[in-house]
Design a protein around this motif. Structure first.
Motif, PDB file in Angstrom:
ATOM      1  N   TYR A   1       0.790  -1.003  -0.204  1.00 21.06           N
ATOM      2  CA  TYR A   1      -0.023   0.070  -0.014  1.00 21.06           C
ATOM      3  C   TYR A   1       1.005   1.457  -0.135  1.00 21.06           C
ATOM      4  O   TYR A   1       2.258   1.157   0.311  1.00 21.06           O
ATOM      5  N   SER A   2       0.089   2.324  -0.574  1.00 18.14           N
ATOM      6  CA  SER A   2       0.740   3.480  -0.136  1.00 18.14           C
ATOM      7  C   SER A   2       0.026   4.690   0.596  1.00 18.14           C
ATOM      8  O   SER A   2      -1.588   4.149   1.045  1.00 18.14           O
ATOM      9  N   TRP A   3       0.502   5.438   0.865  1.00 17.83           N
ATOM     10  CA  TRP A   3       0.092   6.826   1.520  1.00 17.83           C
ATOM     11  C   TRP A   3      -0.767   6.130   2.543  1.00 17.83           C
ATOM     12  O   TRP A   3      -2.060   6.495   3.192  1.00 17.83           O
ATOM     13  N   LEU A   4      -0.767   5.329   3.702  1.00 19.80           N
ATOM     14  CA  LEU A   4      -1.397   5.110   5.072  1.00 19.80           C
ATOM     15  C   LEU A   4      -1.344   5.839   5.976  1.00 19.80           C
ATOM     16  O   LEU A   4      -2.415   5.453   7.159  1.00 19.80           O
ATOM     17  N   GLN A   5      -0.844   6.584   6.025  1.00 18.36           N
ATOM     18  CA  GLN A   5      -0.487   7.526   6.678  1.00 18.36           C
ATOM     19  C   GLN A   5      -1.085   8.548   6.729  1.00 18.36           C
ATOM     20  O   GLN A   5      -0.441   9.953   6.747  1.00 18.36           O
ATOM     21  N   THR A   6      -1.439   9.350   5.445  1.00 14.31           N
ATOM     22  CA  THR A   6      -1.712  10.069   4.123  1.00 14.31           C
ATOM     23  C   THR A   6      -2.560  10.471   3.604  1.00 14.31           C
ATOM     24  O   THR A   6      -3.127  10.100   2.780  1.00 14.31           O
ATOM     25  N   PRO A   7      -3.486  10.307   5.008  1.00 13.10           N
ATOM     26  CA  PRO A   7      -5.242  10.056   4.322  1.00 13.10           C
ATOM     27  C   PRO A   7      -5.772  10.796   2.919  1.00 13.10           C
ATOM     28  O   PRO A   7      -6.145  10.498   2.402  1.00 13.10           O
ATOM     29  N   GLU A   8      -5.300  12.058   2.885  1.00 12.20           N
ATOM     30  CA  GLU A   8      -5.644  13.267   1.577  1.00 12.20           C
ATOM     31  C   GLU A   8      -4.929  12.453   0.419  1.00 12.20           C
ATOM     32  O   GLU A   8      -5.591  12.698  -0.465  1.00 12.20           O
ATOM     33  N   MET A   9      -3.479  11.902   0.064  1.00 12.23           N
ATOM     34  CA  MET A   9      -3.826  11.128  -0.365  1.00 12.23           C
ATOM     35  C   MET A   9      -4.785   9.921  -0.874  1.00 12.23           C
ATOM     36  O   MET A   9      -4.233   9.166  -2.074  1.00 12.23           O
ATOM     37  N   LYS A  10      -4.730   9.213   0.159  1.00 15.95           N
ATOM     38  CA  LYS A  10      -5.773   7.919  -0.549  1.00 15.95           C
ATOM     39  C   LYS A  10      -6.789   8.313  -0.720  1.00 15.95           C
ATOM     40  O   LYS A  10      -6.907   7.815  -1.594  1.00 15.95           O
ATOM     41  N   VAL A  11      -7.881   9.561  -0.577  1.00 15.73           N
ATOM     42  CA  VAL A  11      -8.408   9.706  -0.748  1.00 15.73           C
ATOM     43  C   VAL A  11      -8.385  10.937  -2.695  1.00 15.73           C
ATOM     44  O   VAL A  11      -9.310  10.229  -3.313  1.00 15.73           O
TER      45      VAL A  11
END
Length: 154
Positions: free
Chosen positions: A138-148
């Motif tokens: 996964y990517s961005w697990l601690q970067t919620p704005e990037m997941k969205v």
């Protein structure tokens, strides 16, 4: 894992991280458990003393955005760091707060020329140890704005 230890937060193979004392926010970082030391793209401009402590002034260039941020930090050491190609380089090492998701801690970072690398920052295992578990799928697990933004789901 012992019963009284809470689970560590998951981290993806890339995250946006923050270096608040340096004025650097949302820095793209690659998570690399193969590297011991974390590193930041920085060009050393000067070494100086302030109040009896050794400091280093360095520039962090974000070429895609055409931005140069000049930072100052106490320099802890100059060390021989072995890069991924096997060469040992003498690098300045600084210690500064690093924030990934909701977790903030003091981290040692070597200043390196990462201009040819995809990410201006690399987070090594010393910074990850006992703080995160890495899920390389996964990517961005601690970067919620990037997941969205990117449509990634945990």
């Amino acid at each position: 894992m012992s019963a009284n230890r809470k689970p560590l937060p998951p981290i993806g193979w890339r995250e946006l991280v923050h270096l608040p004392e340096l004025g650097l926010h949302s820095v793209p970082a690659k998570i690399d458990t193969g590297a011991r030391t974390s590193s930041l793209h920085g060009t050393v401009l000067a070494e100086f003393e302030r109040d009896g402590e050794k400091y280093v002034r360095f520039a962090v260039d974000f070429e895609r955005q055409h931005v140069r941020q000049v930072c100052e930090a106490v320099h802890v050491d100059i060390r021989g760091i072995t890069s991924s190609n096997g060469e040992t380089q003498r690098r300045y090492v600084i210690k500064t707060p690093l924030k990934i998701g909701d977790v903030e801690f003091r981290a040692e970072l070597s200043l390196a020329d990462r201009r040819d690398m995809r990410f201006p920052m690399l987070i090594g295992r010393s910074s990850l140890r006992r703080r995160f578990v890495v899920d390389s799928g996964y990517s961005w697990l601690q970067t919620p704005e990037m997941k969205v933004k990117k449509g990634h789901k945990p």
